[in-house]
Scaffold this motif. Structure first.
Motif, PDB file in Angstrom:
ATOM      1  N   ARG A 151     -23.059  -5.866 -21.158  1.00  0.00           N
ATOM      2  CA  ARG A 151     -21.605  -5.969 -21.264  1.00  0.00           C
ATOM      3  C   ARG A 151     -20.986  -4.760 -21.943  1.00  0.00           C
ATOM      4  O   ARG A 151     -19.772  -4.537 -21.854  1.00  0.00           O
ATOM      5  CB  ARG A 151     -21.230  -7.245 -22.026  1.00  0.00           C
ATOM      6  N   ASP A 152     -21.793  -3.959 -22.606  1.00  0.00           N
ATOM      7  CA  ASP A 152     -21.286  -2.774 -23.303  1.00  0.00           C
ATOM      8  C   ASP A 152     -21.327  -1.507 -22.459  1.00  0.00           C
ATOM      9  O   ASP A 152     -20.700  -0.512 -22.810  1.00  0.00           O
ATOM     10  CB  ASP A 152     -22.109  -2.519 -24.577  1.00  0.00           C
ATOM     11  N   LEU A 153     -22.070  -1.520 -21.376  1.00  0.00           N
ATOM     12  CA  LEU A 153     -22.338  -0.278 -20.640  1.00  0.00           C
ATOM     13  C   LEU A 153     -21.076   0.422 -20.176  1.00  0.00           C
ATOM     14  O   LEU A 153     -20.950   1.646 -20.304  1.00  0.00           O
ATOM     15  CB  LEU A 153     -23.241  -0.572 -19.436  1.00  0.00           C
ATOM     16  N   PRO A 158     -16.003   6.109 -20.503  1.00  0.00           N
ATOM     17  CA  PRO A 158     -15.583   5.671 -19.167  1.00  0.00           C
ATOM     18  C   PRO A 158     -14.910   6.764 -18.354  1.00  0.00           C
ATOM     19  O   PRO A 158     -14.709   6.579 -17.151  1.00  0.00           O
ATOM     20  CB  PRO A 158     -14.601   4.532 -19.482  1.00  0.00           C
ATOM     21  N   PHE A 159     -14.551   7.895 -18.991  1.00  0.00           N
ATOM     22  CA  PHE A 159     -13.948   8.998 -18.251  1.00  0.00           C
ATOM     23  C   PHE A 159     -14.960  10.082 -17.889  1.00  0.00           C
ATOM     24  O   PHE A 159     -14.580  11.144 -17.436  1.00  0.00           O
ATOM     25  CB  PHE A 159     -12.803   9.619 -19.058  1.00  0.00           C
ATOM     26  N   HIS A 160     -16.240   9.802 -18.103  1.00  0.00           N
ATOM     27  CA  HIS A 160     -17.272  10.780 -17.744  1.00  0.00           C
ATOM     28  C   HIS A 160     -17.910  10.377 -16.423  1.00  0.00           C
ATOM     29  O   HIS A 160     -18.171   9.207 -16.177  1.00  0.00           O
ATOM     30  CB  HIS A 160     -18.342  10.862 -18.836  1.00  0.00           C
ATOM     31  N   GLU A 161     -18.163  11.388 -15.575  1.00  0.00           N
ATOM     32  CA  GLU A 161     -18.655  11.101 -14.237  1.00  0.00           C
ATOM     33  C   GLU A 161     -20.005  10.382 -14.229  1.00  0.00           C
ATOM     34  O   GLU A 161     -20.326   9.658 -13.285  1.00  0.00           O
ATOM     35  CB  GLU A 161     -18.769  12.395 -13.421  1.00  0.00           C
ATOM     36  N   GLN A 172     -27.260   2.783 -15.561  1.00  0.00           N
ATOM     37  CA  GLN A 172     -28.622   2.271 -15.449  1.00  0.00           C
ATOM     38  C   GLN A 172     -29.540   2.904 -16.499  1.00  0.00           C
ATOM     39  O   GLN A 172     -30.318   2.219 -17.163  1.00  0.00           O
ATOM     40  CB  GLN A 172     -29.176   2.545 -14.048  1.00  0.00           C
ATOM     41  N   ASP A 173     -29.450   4.228 -16.637  1.00  0.00           N
ATOM     42  CA  ASP A 173     -30.297   4.904 -17.624  1.00  0.00           C
ATOM     43  C   ASP A 173     -29.906   4.512 -19.048  1.00  0.00           C
ATOM     44  O   ASP A 173     -30.773   4.382 -19.922  1.00  0.00           O
ATOM     45  CB  ASP A 173     -30.198   6.420 -17.451  1.00  0.00           C
ATOM     46  N   LEU A 174     -28.620   4.341 -19.293  1.00  0.00           N
ATOM     47  CA  LEU A 174     -28.170   3.919 -20.620  1.00  0.00           C
ATOM     48  C   LEU A 174     -28.745   2.546 -20.952  1.00  0.00           C
ATOM     49  O   LEU A 174     -29.210   2.306 -22.072  1.00  0.00           O
ATOM     50  CB  LEU A 174     -26.645   3.891 -20.663  1.00  0.00           C
ATOM     51  N   TYR A 175     -28.730   1.650 -19.982  1.00  0.00           N
ATOM     52  CA  TYR A 175     -29.314   0.321 -20.174  1.00  0.00           C
ATOM     53  C   TYR A 175     -30.802   0.429 -20.490  1.00  0.00           C
ATOM     54  O   TYR A 175     -31.310  -0.223 -21.410  1.00  0.00           O
ATOM     55  CB  TYR A 175     -29.095  -0.521 -18.920  1.00  0.00           C
ATOM     56  N   ARG A 176     -31.507   1.261 -19.737  1.00  0.00           N
ATOM     57  CA  ARG A 176     -32.951   1.410 -19.946  1.00  0.00           C
ATOM     58  C   ARG A 176     -33.271   1.930 -21.340  1.00  0.00           C
ATOM     59  O   ARG A 176     -34.188   1.433 -22.007  1.00  0.00           O
ATOM     60  CB  ARG A 176     -33.525   2.371 -18.901  1.00  0.00           C
ATOM     61  N   ALA A 198     -26.740   7.256 -27.523  1.00  0.00           N
ATOM     62  CA  ALA A 198     -27.639   7.353 -26.375  1.00  0.00           C
ATOM     63  C   ALA A 198     -26.944   8.006 -25.182  1.00  0.00           C
ATOM     64  O   ALA A 198     -27.553   8.784 -24.437  1.00  0.00           O
ATOM     65  CB  ALA A 198     -28.144   5.958 -25.999  1.00  0.00           C
ATOM     66  N   ALA A 199     -25.660   7.709 -24.987  1.00  0.00           N
ATOM     67  CA  ALA A 199     -24.917   8.277 -23.858  1.00  0.00           C
ATOM     68  C   ALA A 199     -24.793   9.787 -23.984  1.00  0.00           C
ATOM     69  O   ALA A 199     -24.949  10.516 -22.992  1.00  0.00           O
ATOM     70  CB  ALA A 199     -23.537   7.627 -23.765  1.00  0.00           C
TER      71      ALA A 199
END
Length: 474
Positions: A151-153, A158-161, A172-176, A198-199
């Protein structure tokens, strides 16, 4: 009394525990309560990205907020950094001051991801625990944390491609990475402020490297920041307030007069390492120094902003109470956050590791006198890359740079296929058995410039490129 609103979305001290396992305190809105990050891909094609990948928002690149470096100077810096990366242990042992100076000047964008990994000690950790990330990545994860992470991803940049598309490769990678960390440190779990950290790492390196970079930041640079109770961040808030008395007595008196607890205005600054506060060019310069010199850089940035915003009588005329002061700190003047000004102020501020450790001991003593024993026993803080390397000396093998880019050219594959067919025909005529072909791949050492491959788009890929396949922007 007027209700004190959170700075940049963070809640008050009474609800600071909500940072752990919530999806509200770091949310971004468009000013009307609507969350960003869900359907921004609808209009990304109509917006042009800047050179850092932002399609809009406050952190989009601005020529006014950046220092332009001549191309020839940038090429010279790249050559110097390549030499440092190839001889990392020698530079750390004998020429660390020169390395620190080069970090202060700014790491070349093409080498920033690799340099951050070396500075943080993430490269050594990755080599010493080969296969660990894949093992964690293959596990399901604790449903309690998995649900919150998912829910946080969409709230992270949100303005980065990379992160604009819900379910895209960046998310997906952030979740991993975040899920892997909860499995790596189950006693700590997930804290929402880890997601921006992490982002930022993922913008510069593959998922495995970003994971080890996150581990190092959480365990070495900011230990205890993301543990239950947030005791470490509260202690550092007291340290910041004490140091402010020396840096800007006027700002210190004002905050003390209005009883503004440091946790109200510095929590997001410190826990997110200013990644959600500063213009992006300034974020990168701060992180270059932070990963080299340690947490003192974060303290210096906070002190500079407080001094600039509250350090004169003229500025204090506009904030006569708690609410006005908090509003002022929520909307920091952009001129104080611009790259050139901010970096100069950071370097001129006389705050050292010794100052921070001295105040840390005093803060812990006061905590025990007023609140009892600390519940979270975090690891000792490491003040920068040299301290981390001295605490866990790496081997030459750990620091060795393996070939990092493996490119299989479609033309080479086609040509190889034709050669293979001719060879097989010849061998059959000669009565020989067909042997297994050797894969055709171009191995490029990191110090060599990589050729640009045209018309080789990655279509339909939903997995991150591993660290043996991809090296950031080089």
């Amino acid at each position: 009394m007027a209700k004190i609103e959170p700075v940049n979305g963070l809640k008050s001290a009474e609800s600071r525990k909500s940072l752990r396992g919530t999806t509200e305190s770091l949310a971004l809105t468009d000013g009307e309560g609507n969350l960003f990050g869900s359907d921004l891909n609808v209009y990304t094609s109509e917006r042009q990205t800047d050179k850092y990948g932002f399609i809009g928002g406050a952190q989009q690149y601005s020529e006014q907020s950046a220092e332009n470096i001549p191309p020839e100077v940038l090429r010279q810096r790249e050559a110097k950094w390549l030499d440092m990366l190839n001889n990392w242990d020698k530079w750390m042992a004998k020429r660390h001051k020169k390395m620190k100076l080069r970090c202060q000047k700014g790491i070349p964008p093409s080498l920033r991801g690799r340099a951050w990994l070396y500075l943080s000690g993430g490269k050594v950790k990755r080599e010493q625990h080969k296969g660990k990330f894949e093992e964690l990545d293959s596990q399901a994860g604790d449903p309690k944390w998995v649900d919150v992470i998912e829910r946080d991803l969409h709230r992270q940049f949100p303005f980065h491609e990379m992160f604009v598309a819900r379910g895209g490769h960046g998310q997906q990678d952030l979740y991993r990475v975040l899920k892997a960390y909860t499995l790596h440190r189950p006693e700590e779990g997930y804290c929402q402020a880890q997601a921006p950290i992490a982002a930022v790492l993922l913008m510069h390196m593959p998922a495995e490297d970003a994971f080890w970079g996150l581990v190092q930041i959480c365990e070495k640079y900011l230990p205890g920041y993301y543990s239950a109770g947030l005791e470490a961040i509260q202690l550092d808030g007291e340290i910041l307030f004490t140091l402010l008395k020396r840096v800007s007595p006027l700002a210190h008196r004002h905050l003390k007069k209005h009883k503004l607890d440091p946790i109200l205005y510095m929590t997001e600054w410190f826990m997110c390492a200013f990644s959600r506060t500063l213009p992006w060019v300034s974020v990168l310069r701060v992180w270059d120094m932070f990963l080299c010199e340690g947490v003192k850089i974060i303290f210096r940035v906070g002190l500079v902003l407080l001094k600039c915003m509250l350090g004169s009588q003229d500025k204090l005329k506009t904030c006569q109470g708690q609410y006005e002061t908090m509003e002022l700190l929520k909307t920091i003047d952009t001129r104080y956050m611009q790259e050139g000004f901010l970096v100069r102020e950071i370097l001129e501020l006389p705050v050292s590791e010794r100052d921070i450790e001295k105040e840390h001991l005093a803060s812990v003593r006061r905590w025990k006198e007023t609140r009892g024993e600390l519940h979270c026993k975090s690891l000792p803080r490491m003040h920068g890359a040299k301290a981390i390397m001295a605490a866990e000396p790496p081997s030459r093998q750990d620091l060795r740079q393996n070939p990092t880019i493996i490119v299989e050219s479609p033309l080479a594959t086609k040509s190889n296929g034709e050669d293979k067919e001719r060879k097989n025909t010849k061998e059959q005529k000669n009565g020989k058995k067909n042997s297994s072909p050797t894969p055709v791949a171009a191995y490029l050492e990191p110090s060599e410039p990589s050729p640009l491959l045209k018309d080789t788009a990655l279509l339909g890929s939903n997995q991150s490129l591993s660290s043996t396949e991809y090296d950031t922007y080089l």
